[in-house]
Design a protein around this motif. Structure first.
Motif, PDB file in Angstrom:
ATOM      1  N   ASN A 125      67.595 -16.657  12.595  1.00  0.00           N
ATOM      2  CA  ASN A 125      67.152 -17.978  12.040  1.00  0.00           C
ATOM      3  C   ASN A 125      66.645 -18.751  13.143  1.00  0.00           C
ATOM      4  OD1 ASN A 125      68.436 -17.167  10.655  1.00  0.00           O
ATOM      5  ND2 ASN A 125      70.025 -18.582  10.109  1.00  0.00           N
ATOM      6  N   THR A 126      66.980 -19.830  14.203  1.00  0.00           N
ATOM      7  CA  THR A 126      66.023 -20.299  15.678  1.00  0.00           C
ATOM      8  C   THR A 126      64.900 -19.577  16.253  1.00  0.00           C
ATOM      9  OG1 THR A 126      68.929 -21.080  16.169  1.00  0.00           O
ATOM     10  CG2 THR A 126      66.750 -20.972  17.746  1.00  0.00           C
ATOM     11  N   VAL A 176      70.998 -30.320  14.352  1.00  0.00           N
ATOM     12  CA  VAL A 176      71.436 -31.419  13.112  1.00  0.00           C
ATOM     13  C   VAL A 176      69.951 -32.350  12.750  1.00  0.00           C
ATOM     14  CG1 VAL A 176      72.669 -33.057  12.042  1.00  0.00           C
ATOM     15  CG2 VAL A 176      73.824 -31.738  13.610  1.00  0.00           C
ATOM     16  N   PRO A 177      69.574 -31.619  12.115  1.00  0.00           N
ATOM     17  CA  PRO A 177      67.963 -32.256  11.743  1.00  0.00           C
ATOM     18  C   PRO A 177      67.796 -33.462  11.933  1.00  0.00           C
ATOM     19  CG  PRO A 177      68.954 -30.918   9.564  1.00  0.00           C
ATOM     20  CD  PRO A 177      69.995 -31.262  10.806  1.00  0.00           C
ATOM     21  N   GLU A 178      68.532 -34.680  10.651  1.00  0.00           N
ATOM     22  CA  GLU A 178      68.522 -36.554  10.800  1.00  0.00           C
ATOM     23  C   GLU A 178      69.506 -37.103  11.740  1.00  0.00           C
ATOM     24  OE1 GLU A 178      66.675 -37.072   8.981  1.00  0.00           O
ATOM     25  OE2 GLU A 178      65.761 -36.056   7.916  1.00  0.00           O
ATOM     26  N   SER A 179      69.881 -36.543  12.876  1.00  0.00           N
ATOM     27  CA  SER A 179      71.078 -37.039  13.647  1.00  0.00           C
ATOM     28  C   SER A 179      70.211 -37.922  14.924  1.00  0.00           C
ATOM     29  CB  SER A 179      71.470 -35.697  15.267  1.00  0.00           C
ATOM     30  OG  SER A 179      70.088 -34.732  15.488  1.00  0.00           O
ATOM     31  N   PHE A 238      63.213 -29.499  18.696  1.00  0.00           N
ATOM     32  CA  PHE A 238      63.779 -28.294  17.698  1.00  0.00           C
ATOM     33  C   PHE A 238      64.669 -28.050  17.701  1.00  0.00           C
ATOM     34  CE2 PHE A 238      64.045 -23.577  18.478  1.00  0.00           C
ATOM     35  CZ  PHE A 238      62.434 -22.804  18.477  1.00  0.00           C
ATOM     36  N   LEU A 239      64.493 -27.418  16.174  1.00  0.00           N
ATOM     37  CA  LEU A 239      65.696 -27.285  15.364  1.00  0.00           C
ATOM     38  C   LEU A 239      66.357 -25.756  16.408  1.00  0.00           C
ATOM     39  CD1 LEU A 239      65.546 -29.036  11.703  1.00  0.00           C
ATOM     40  CD2 LEU A 239      66.993 -29.775  14.249  1.00  0.00           C
ATOM     41  N   PHE A 246      75.480 -23.241  22.082  1.00  0.00           N
ATOM     42  CA  PHE A 246      74.872 -22.951  23.510  1.00  0.00           C
ATOM     43  C   PHE A 246      73.833 -21.349  23.453  1.00  0.00           C
ATOM     44  CE2 PHE A 246      75.944 -20.753  27.676  1.00  0.00           C
ATOM     45  CZ  PHE A 246      75.276 -21.602  28.546  1.00  0.00           C
ATOM     46  N   THR A 247      74.239 -20.511  22.615  1.00  0.00           N
ATOM     47  CA  THR A 247      72.979 -19.562  23.034  1.00  0.00           C
ATOM     48  C   THR A 247      72.342 -19.510  22.399  1.00  0.00           C
ATOM     49  OG1 THR A 247      74.290 -18.643  20.503  1.00  0.00           O
ATOM     50  CG2 THR A 247      74.828 -17.508  22.670  1.00  0.00           C
ATOM     51  N   THR A 248      72.000 -20.514  20.865  1.00  0.00           N
ATOM     52  CA  THR A 248      70.571 -20.704  20.351  1.00  0.00           C
ATOM     53  C   THR A 248      69.859 -21.582  21.397  1.00  0.00           C
ATOM     54  OG1 THR A 248      72.098 -22.522  18.553  1.00  0.00           O
ATOM     55  CG2 THR A 248      71.724 -20.337  18.359  1.00  0.00           C
TER      56      THR A 248
END
Length: 617
Positions: free
Chosen positions: A273-274, A384-387, A397-398, A413-415
């Motif tokens: 996904n990332t 977290v997109p709205e953090s 970058f999400l 961590f891996t992402t």
């Protein structure tokens, strides 16, 4: 750490509050409580798990259309029922109840003033001063909204609060500064009939998918007929209502025994996904990081990485990549230390913050400190997109890892590592250090990464066998070299977090500079052994351990040709994955910690003394 849920509805909100707290258990806590309004104010609190609070609420037959709830992680005052939230202030026929995440730094000054006014304190917490302060303002004739607005102007520190008052039985007022709080809009976004507050979207998925993220200093009032928001200056404000894409299934265990186990095995999907936009592209673009990325990257001369804990380890790996592949000088700072020292702000610095939640208090403060020094080019890698970190940075970058519930970070961590590798390649390309053929080759390796990780996960049975032998140990040593030294550090952190076995990590070349004195047959030594340029030197380090009677547990690439022997245990993973090797080598270390914790009988997802989101210093 800590969690808040608030609700106003035309039905009993107690089950909503309890279920919301249950969804926030992953954040870490040691007590829980609710306060509700149904003609009169009542409160139920319990030390321990939310299940105990639920039991007590049922015994008390708690039923009300308005309420607030909280899970507490002790800071000021011990783990007692008196210190559990909510806190109540009463007198003159007025009752006010408050819950609070964060730390009020000037609580002693406020406490002394309120005591002089006649208020009696029942707890050791900093939060109780908020309850009495709001009560004093309501008693002076202010509405609850006005009282909270004035009260927060006097608070120094980080907070998210929610308050109810007997004077306004169908109202909850909340505010935030430095700690997350969001508005949940009921009835498919209309806000008519019920509305909610929470410190995390996951607490509200049971009742609504429509949320608004409050800004720093906002004060919000929720009612049956709607809601109102004012900003830090007291001006009416509108915050966009968004439909959360978080899936309820994503925060459920499913067929797994623990969230950590689930999240370890979700890593191939999380990476896919990332990397979706990268894997489906024929070439890399700076636009992956935002519209202004090309201009900002063009003037970048060095990178300053700010992060804490596991994210700091990710940044430490990235330093190797950024310097060796992109040729950019990079420094990695522990965020909680950076803001308290005098540093040199160099022109052309890109400030890179890394956080799973985007609400890590130390990292937010470090970013603000760097900005105060004039470093305005900022990039956040976050899940977290709205953090807060995302909103305060120019570029983003999400990681798209999905919710991570286990306190010990795994897929975050891996992402993060995958995202940092993409950043490295984009910067290398912009600096003419990445030939088209090499770019194509590395994109293909990224595309293959989820499949490679699935193969690495096949080592679980062998790791489980090792873990049983680890369970009886009290100490462990982790070794790695080069870019895999931070991976060894991450492995040691995982082991100590959830097994409570004391673990340390060293660069293997440092063995003879002190750590070798610790090695004996009771000290297991875990080694990260990829087939890279340092493998022969690493093999020499292994011999040093064997010569002192130490027992080695080696995670090796298949082509390293390290053979098992007496005192030398080896699990072969896959062939060397080049620069992406750190992402693959950390996974068996996660499995080792997980299975050792199972063997020791510790609470895997909620280790003692730790919280998922560290939202206060």
């Amino acid at each position: 750490m800590c969690g808040i849920v608030g609700a106003v509805a035309q039905r009993n909100v107690v089950p909503i509050l309890i279920e919301g707290l249950r969804k926030l258990e992953y954040r870490g806590y040691d007590s829980a409580g609710i306060a509700i309004m149904n003609g009169q104010m009542s409160r139920v609190r319990a030390v321990g798990r939310v299940a105990e609070l639920e039991h007590r609420a049922k015994e008390a037959r708690a039923d009300a259309p308005t309420g607030i709830a909280h899970t507490r992680w002790a800071t000021h005052g011990g783990v007692t029922e008196n210190n559990a939230h909510p806190h109540i202030s009463n007198g003159e026929g007025i009752e006010v109840s408050v819950v609070h995440n964060g730390i009020i730094e000037n609580h002693e000054v406020l406490r002394a003033r309120l005591k002089a006014q006649g208020y009696a304190f029942q707890s050791d917490t900093d939060t109780e001063v908020i309850a009495h302060l709001v009560h004093s303002l309501v008693a002076s004739g202010k509405t609850l909204m006005q009282a909270v607005q004035q009260a927060v102007r006097e608070l120094h520190g980080a907070y998210a609060i929610a308050a109810i008052s007997k004077t306004e039985p169908n109202t909850v007022v909340g505010s935030r500064r430095g700690s997350p709080l969001l508005l949940g809009v009921g009835n498919a976004g209309s806000g008519q009939g019920e509305n909610f507050l929470a410190s995390d979207t996951s607490a509200l998925l049971q009742v609504t998918r429509y949320v608004a993220y409050l800004e720093e200093g906002d004060v919000v009032e929720i009612r049956l007929d709607g809601y109102s928001i004012v900003d830090a200056e007291g001006n009416p404000a509108e915050r966009p209502i968004v439909e959360s894409q978080l899936s309820a299934d994503a925060i459920e265990l499913g067929n797994y025994d623990h969230f950590m186990q689930k999240e370890i095995f979700e890593q191939p999907g999380a990476l896919a996904n990332t990397l979706e936009m990268v894997a489906n592209a024929s070439s890399l673009s700076s636009g992956l990081f935002g519209a202004d990325a090309e201009a900002i990257f063009a003037r970048t001369r060095q990178i300053l990485i700010l992060a804490c804990g596991t994210s700091w380890h990710a940044g430490s790996v990235a330093k190797y990549w950024l310097e060796s592949i992109a040729g950019i000088p990079t420094s990695v700072e522990i965020a909680s230390e950076y803001r308290y020292r005098e540093s040199v702000a160099l022109p052309g610095t890109l400030v890179l913050t890394i956080s799973q939640s985007g609400e890590t208090a130390d990292t937010i403060a470090a970013l603000q400190y760097a900005q105060g020094l004039g470093l305005r080019d900022t990039l956040t890698i976050c899940n977290v997109p709205e953090s807060a970190l995302i909103r305060q940075s120019k570029l983003r970058f999400l990681t798209r890892a999905g919710p991570e519930i286990g306190v010990a970070s795994t897929k975050a961590f891996t992402t993060q590592l995958a995202s940092l590798f993409v950043l490295t390649l984009v910067l290398a390309k912009q600096r003419n250090r990445l030939a088209p053929a090499r770019e194509k080759e590395l994109i293909e390796q990224l595309r293959h990464l989820p499949a490679a990780l699935n193969r690495v996960l096949e080592c679980e049975p062998a790791v489980r066998h090792w873990a049983r032998r680890f369970a009886v140990k009290q100490h462990a040593l982790f070794l790695g070299r080069g870019v895999h030294f931070p991976i060894a550090q991450e492995g040691a952190l995982k082991l100590k977090e959830i097994t409570y076995i004391h673990a340390e990590a060293y660069a293997a070349g440092e063995l003879k500079h002190g750590p070798l004195a610790l090695v004996d047959r009771e000290m297991p030594v875990v080694v990260v052994a990829p087939n890279d340029a340092l493998i022969e030197k690493l093999k020499s380090n292994l011999q040093e351990v064997r010569a002192r009677g130490g027992e080695l547990f080696v995670f090796a690439d298949r082509d390293t040709h390290i053979e098992p022997a007496d005192g030398l245990n080896v699990i072969n993973l896959i062939d060397h994955a080049g620069p992406l090797s750190p992402i693959l080598h950390v996974v068996p270390l996660q499995l080792l910690a997980y299975h050792a914790a199972l063997a020791r009988g510790t609470d895997v997802d909620k280790p003692r003394n730790l919280a998922k989101s560290v939202t206060v210093e």
